[in-house]
Design a protein around this motif. Structure first.
Motif, PDB file in Angstrom:
ATOM      1  N   ASP A  96     -92.413 -67.193  48.360  1.00 51.20           N
ATOM      2  CA  ASP A  96     -92.257 -67.979  47.112  1.00 51.20           C
ATOM      3  C   ASP A  96     -91.757 -69.356  47.562  1.00 51.20           C
ATOM      4  O   ASP A  96     -91.010 -69.837  46.775  1.00 51.20           O
ATOM      5  N   GLU A  97     -92.106 -69.990  48.539  1.00 53.65           N
ATOM      6  CA  GLU A  97     -91.856 -71.231  49.167  1.00 53.65           C
ATOM      7  C   GLU A  97     -90.344 -71.320  49.570  1.00 53.65           C
ATOM      8  O   GLU A  97     -89.752 -72.443  49.805  1.00 53.65           O
ATOM      9  N   THR A  98     -89.698 -70.276  49.809  1.00 57.44           N
ATOM     10  CA  THR A  98     -88.379 -70.091  50.309  1.00 57.44           C
ATOM     11  C   THR A  98     -88.757 -69.272  51.687  1.00 57.44           C
ATOM     12  O   THR A  98     -89.534 -68.565  52.094  1.00 57.44           O
ATOM     13  N   TYR A  99     -87.576 -69.354  52.666  1.00 57.27           N
ATOM     14  CA  TYR A  99     -87.664 -68.724  53.992  1.00 57.27           C
ATOM     15  C   TYR A  99     -86.193 -68.041  53.995  1.00 57.27           C
ATOM     16  O   TYR A  99     -85.237 -68.448  53.448  1.00 57.27           O
ATOM     17  N   THR A 100     -86.299 -66.917  54.647  1.00 60.27           N
ATOM     18  CA  THR A 100     -84.915 -66.286  55.233  1.00 60.27           C
ATOM     19  C   THR A 100     -84.849 -66.771  56.648  1.00 60.27           C
ATOM     20  O   THR A 100     -85.725 -66.500  57.497  1.00 60.27           O
ATOM     21  N   LEU A 101     -83.587 -67.431  56.883  1.00 59.29           N
ATOM     22  CA  LEU A 101     -83.322 -67.858  58.258  1.00 59.29           C
ATOM     23  C   LEU A 101     -82.494 -66.759  59.028  1.00 59.29           C
ATOM     24  O   LEU A 101     -81.543 -66.314  58.428  1.00 59.29           O
ATOM     25  N   LEU A 102     -82.746 -66.485  60.175  1.00 61.49           N
ATOM     26  CA  LEU A 102     -81.991 -65.640  61.096  1.00 61.49           C
ATOM     27  C   LEU A 102     -81.678 -66.283  62.323  1.00 61.49           C
ATOM     28  O   LEU A 102     -82.270 -67.194  63.081  1.00 61.49           O
ATOM     29  N   ASP A 103     -80.555 -65.822  62.809  1.00 64.51           N
ATOM     30  CA  ASP A 103     -79.868 -66.168  64.035  1.00 64.51           C
ATOM     31  C   ASP A 103     -80.646 -65.524  65.299  1.00 64.51           C
ATOM     32  O   ASP A 103     -81.354 -64.462  64.894  1.00 64.51           O
ATOM     33  N   ASP A 104     -80.301 -65.682  66.470  1.00 60.79           N
ATOM     34  CA  ASP A 104     -80.957 -64.825  67.480  1.00 60.79           C
ATOM     35  C   ASP A 104     -80.547 -63.489  67.817  1.00 60.79           C
ATOM     36  O   ASP A 104     -81.161 -62.636  68.334  1.00 60.79           O
ATOM     37  N   ARG A 105     -79.651 -62.908  66.909  1.00 60.48           N
ATOM     38  CA  ARG A 105     -79.473 -61.511  66.772  1.00 60.48           C
ATOM     39  C   ARG A 105     -79.749 -60.891  65.357  1.00 60.48           C
ATOM     40  O   ARG A 105     -79.475 -59.671  64.986  1.00 60.48           O
ATOM     41  N   PHE A 106     -80.718 -61.393  64.744  1.00 56.98           N
ATOM     42  CA  PHE A 106     -81.297 -61.441  63.435  1.00 56.98           C
ATOM     43  C   PHE A 106     -80.265 -61.194  62.160  1.00 56.98           C
ATOM     44  O   PHE A 106     -80.613 -60.322  61.176  1.00 56.98           O
ATOM     45  N   LYS A 107     -79.229 -62.041  62.190  1.00 57.03           N
ATOM     46  CA  LYS A 107     -78.398 -61.886  61.138  1.00 57.03           C
ATOM     47  C   LYS A 107     -78.932 -62.882  60.340  1.00 57.03           C
ATOM     48  O   LYS A 107     -79.160 -63.963  60.582  1.00 57.03           O
ATOM     49  N   VAL A 108     -78.580 -62.677  58.819  1.00 61.25           N
ATOM     50  CA  VAL A 108     -79.331 -63.580  57.992  1.00 61.25           C
ATOM     51  C   VAL A 108     -78.488 -64.638  57.808  1.00 61.25           C
ATOM     52  O   VAL A 108     -77.125 -64.461  57.337  1.00 61.25           O
ATOM     53  N   LEU A 109     -78.623 -65.781  57.808  1.00 63.19           N
ATOM     54  CA  LEU A 109     -78.129 -67.000  57.899  1.00 63.19           C
ATOM     55  C   LEU A 109     -78.295 -67.792  56.218  1.00 63.19           C
ATOM     56  O   LEU A 109     -77.307 -68.101  55.827  1.00 63.19           O
ATOM     57  N   ASP A 110     -79.415 -67.360  55.743  1.00 69.02           N
ATOM     58  CA  ASP A 110     -79.917 -68.025  54.451  1.00 69.02           C
ATOM     59  C   ASP A 110     -81.021 -67.305  53.967  1.00 69.02           C
ATOM     60  O   ASP A 110     -82.021 -67.278  54.729  1.00 69.02           O
ATOM     61  N   ASN A 111     -80.951 -66.616  52.843  1.00 71.42           N
ATOM     62  CA  ASN A 111     -82.170 -65.926  52.296  1.00 71.42           C
ATOM     63  C   ASN A 111     -83.013 -66.802  51.264  1.00 71.42           C
ATOM     64  O   ASN A 111     -83.917 -66.095  50.593  1.00 71.42           O
ATOM     65  N   ALA A 112     -82.889 -67.760  51.133  1.00 75.15           N
ATOM     66  CA  ALA A 112     -83.669 -68.705  50.257  1.00 75.15           C
ATOM     67  C   ALA A 112     -83.683 -70.127  50.650  1.00 75.15           C
ATOM     68  O   ALA A 112     -83.343 -71.040  49.906  1.00 75.15           O
ATOM     69  N   TYR A 113     -83.699 -70.231  51.852  1.00 80.89           N
ATOM     70  CA  TYR A 113     -83.790 -71.742  52.501  1.00 80.89           C
ATOM     71  C   TYR A 113     -85.032 -72.323  51.997  1.00 80.89           C
ATOM     72  O   TYR A 113     -86.283 -71.902  52.062  1.00 80.89           O
ATOM     73  N   THR A 114     -84.952 -73.836  51.801  1.00 80.60           N
ATOM     74  CA  THR A 114     -86.154 -74.330  51.032  1.00 80.60           C
ATOM     75  C   THR A 114     -86.465 -75.790  51.828  1.00 80.60           C
ATOM     76  O   THR A 114     -87.364 -76.167  51.585  1.00 80.60           O
ATOM     77  N   ALA A 115     -85.555 -76.120  52.756  1.00 85.09           N
ATOM     78  CA  ALA A 115     -85.974 -77.137  53.683  1.00 85.09           C
ATOM     79  C   ALA A 115     -86.791 -77.227  54.868  1.00 85.09           C
ATOM     80  O   ALA A 115     -87.258 -75.994  54.848  1.00 85.09           O
ATOM     81  N   GLY A 116     -86.784 -78.046  55.560  1.00 84.69           N
ATOM     82  CA  GLY A 116     -87.798 -77.940  56.814  1.00 84.69           C
ATOM     83  C   GLY A 116     -87.400 -76.632  57.903  1.00 84.69           C
ATOM     84  O   GLY A 116     -86.256 -76.413  57.805  1.00 84.69           O
ATOM     85  N   THR A 117     -88.441 -76.383  58.419  1.00 82.43           N
ATOM     86  CA  THR A 117     -88.399 -75.151  59.339  1.00 82.43           C
ATOM     87  C   THR A 117     -88.852 -75.508  60.827  1.00 82.43           C
ATOM     88  O   THR A 117     -88.962 -74.512  61.591  1.00 82.43           O
ATOM     89  N   GLU A 118     -88.803 -76.822  60.951  1.00 89.00           N
ATOM     90  CA  GLU A 118     -89.314 -77.191  62.232  1.00 89.00           C
ATOM     91  C   GLU A 118     -88.507 -76.716  63.483  1.00 89.00           C
ATOM     92  O   GLU A 118     -87.315 -76.648  63.326  1.00 89.00           O
ATOM     93  N   GLY A 119     -89.235 -76.127  64.461  1.00 84.72           N
ATOM     94  CA  GLY A 119     -88.445 -75.730  65.508  1.00 84.72           C
ATOM     95  C   GLY A 119     -87.773 -74.135  65.542  1.00 84.72           C
ATOM     96  O   GLY A 119     -87.504 -73.676  66.330  1.00 84.72           O
TER      97      GLY A 119
END
Length: 184
Positions: A96-119
């Motif tokens: 839905d044009e959002t992303y779930t961001l995870l750290d290297d241990r797969f902990k959810v940092l943000d479940n409705a991220y909308t900004a750039g995902t470069e890298g």
């Protein structure tokens, strides 16, 4: 003699060693007030009765971008909280044009991220049950979760930085996408 030791212990846990100062370091994302508020530590608490494990757990759960917490006592009345911030390593497209961001241990940092995902490395072909901020993501398929964990370990161990996506769809259907063009 035993009475004297008992009196000394009781005084140490009730009258002396009250927290007067909480020093916080290592955070740029959260203010000292946010960290103190979510630590479950109050001015006036006994320095020796602070449950460091519960404090760290509360901070990592309620403030998702906190990766690690180190708590030290400094006599007579100071508690030092040093936090290490998490960095996003993986992303999952929510559809839905959002992303779930995870750290290297797969902990959810943000479940409705909308900004750039470069890298960030995209996780593909893996459905999740729960993506609550501050918790480790729950994947629908346990074998997929294991596969992603193993792929992540390999990437980290070999220090491969050009991985753009990983996928795990069970035991036998796992792959890595290198530079968005080569599937390994």
């Amino acid at each position: 003699m035993i009475t004297l030791i008992a009196v000394g212990t009781v005084l140490s846990l009730t009258v002396f060693f009250k927290i007067e100062t909480v020093n916080i370091s290592g955070s740029g994302m959260y203010s000292s007030e946010e960290i103190t508020e979510n630590s479950n530590i109050n001015i006036g608490d006994n320095l020796f009765l602070v449950n460091k494990g519960k404090c760290a757990e509360s901070l990592e759960k309620n403030l998702p971008y906190i990766y690690d917490v180190d708590i030290k006592r400094k006599l007579p009345s100071t508690l030092i909280i040093n936090v290490t911030e998490a960095a996003a390593a993986y992303m999952i497209n929510n559809g839905d044009e959002t992303y779930t961001l995870l750290d290297d241990r797969f902990k959810v940092l943000d479940n409705a991220y909308t900004a750039g995902t470069e890298g960030l490395t995209e996780i593909r072909n893996t459905a999740f049950i729960s993506n609550e901020n501050g918790s480790v993501i729950e994947f629908e398929n346990a074998e997929s979760a294991d596969g992603l964990g193993q792929l992540s370990e390999i990437i980290t161990k070999l220090n491969i930085t050009e991985i753009t996506a990983i996928s795990s769809d069970g035991k036998n259907n796992n792959y890595i996408v290198y530079e968005n063009r080569i599937i390994l």
